[in-house]
Design a protein around this motif. Structure first.
Motif, mmCIF file in Angstrom:
data_model
loop_
_atom_site.group_PDB
_atom_site.id
_atom_site.type_symbol
_atom_site.label_atom_id
_atom_site.label_comp_id
_atom_site.label_asym_id
_atom_site.label_seq_id
_atom_site.Cartn_x
_atom_site.Cartn_y
_atom_site.Cartn_z
ATOM 1 N N ASP A 1 0.817 -1.220 0.000
ATOM 2 C CA ASP A 1 0.000 0.000 0.000
ATOM 3 C C ASP A 1 0.848 1.266 0.000
ATOM 4 O OD1 ASP A 1 1.050 -0.146 2.520
ATOM 5 O OD2 ASP A 1 -0.824 0.313 3.579
ATOM 6 N N ARG B 1 2.797 6.282 2.506
ATOM 7 C CA ARG B 1 1.624 5.414 2.631
ATOM 8 C C ARG B 1 0.505 6.018 1.805
ATOM 9 N NH1 ARG B 1 3.417 5.565 8.151
ATOM 10 N NH2 ARG B 1 4.239 3.536 8.803
ATOM 11 N N LYS C 1 -2.593 5.413 1.667
ATOM 12 C CA LYS C 1 -3.866 5.650 2.353
ATOM 13 C C LYS C 1 -3.884 7.007 3.041
ATOM 14 C CE LYS C 1 -2.467 3.333 6.646
ATOM 15 N NZ LYS C 1 -2.813 2.248 7.593
ATOM 16 N N ARG D 1 -1.319 3.167 -5.032
ATOM 17 C CA ARG D 1 -0.508 2.186 -4.327
ATOM 18 C C ARG D 1 0.377 1.404 -5.298
ATOM 19 N NH1 ARG D 1 -1.918 -2.960 -4.586
ATOM 20 N NH2 ARG D 1 -1.218 -3.429 -2.467
#
Length: 268
Positions: free
Chosen positions: A193, A205, A207, A214
């Motif tokens: 991710d 990251r 997210k 990703r």
């Protein structure tokens, strides 16, 4: 100071905040090539900054906000031809064709933290060959680009970019450094991710950042020679092995030829 360096913008560097237009002029220095592999680190709370770069094949210099001149980094003398550097968490990661060297900058005078060989992982390659008539030279040449990357978790990666002769497609391979000096570099095939921001030499990251894909490598067109638009950012997907172009996201009313882009720090 030799007069030949005084008016040359290659040796008269400055930091420009594109949002506030604040400009910080840096001291002039002498070099045959300017400042190669430049590093910029800024503490966003105190505005303290650190600039590092190579001035020739064997020498690196640094400049901090409270100084009046550049300072040589003695521990760089044994890593000749350093072609890529990353600064992360007060450590400087240096890469040449033979080794990775890590310097600890948490003290006034940097100390060596770690050193390991990259033999078998990085090869010295020639991108030249017999020139063919009727075909653009940028397509005929083979291109090679090796970069060092530090992950969110502190792992060290080497990203190998390759574009063979007579090909318009770049491909990337990623190798992870072992946990000790005796461990070999191991190829990895997924970032999970996370995504690599190649020009900054870090992972993020996905997210935590809206719009970042990703398992991808983001690179500046100016960072890879050849066919890509130097004014845009591109994405290499490790899932599809394809490169796609992002949308233009910056419109400049000022000239920034030969500029090196640095983005604000990201949440870890």
């Amino acid at each position: 100071m030799n007069n030949e360096y005084i008016d040359d913008p290659q040796y008269n560097l400055y930091i420009l905040d594109l949002l506030t237009r604040e400009r910080i002029n840096l001291p002039t220095f002498e070099s045959e090539t300017g400042l190669a592999s430049p590093i910029l680190w800024i503490d966003e709370k105190t505005n303290y900054y650190l600039v590092i770069g190579m001035v020739d094949e064997k020498n690196a210099i640094s400049f901090k906000r409270e100084r009046s001149s550049w300072k040589q980094i003695p521990l760089m003398l044994d890593i000749a031809e350093c072609f890529d550097m990353v600064y992360n968490d007060h450590k400087l990661y240096c890469l040449n064709y033979y080794k990775v060297k890590i310097l600890d900058f948490s003290r006034e005078n940097p100390v060596q933290d770690f050193k390991t060989s990259v033999r078998g992982c990085i090869l010295i390659s020639s991108g030249f060959g017999m020139r063919l008539p009727g075909i653009p030279w940028e397509v005929q040449r083979a291109y090679y680009k090796d970069r060092i990357v530090v992950t969110v978790g502190g792992d060290v990666l080497i990203v190998k970019g390759r574009r063979p002769r007579l090909c318009r497609i770049w491909n990337f391979e990623i190798y992870k450094m072992g946990s000790s000096k005796g461990d070999k570099w191991k190829e990895i095939f997924s970032l999970g991710d996370k995504a690599i921001l190649l020009d900054m030499g870090i992972t993020v990251r996905t997210k935590d950042i809206k719009g970042i894909k990703r398992n991808s490598i983001y690179f500046n067109g100016n960072d890879l020679d050849g066919i890509y638009d130097k004014n845009n950012v591109f994405i290499f997907s490790l899932d599809t092995k394809k490169v796609e172009q992002t949308h233009y996201f910056v419109s400049l009313s000022i000239l920034c030829n030969d500029a090196r882009w640095f983005l604000p720090s990201f949440k870890r």
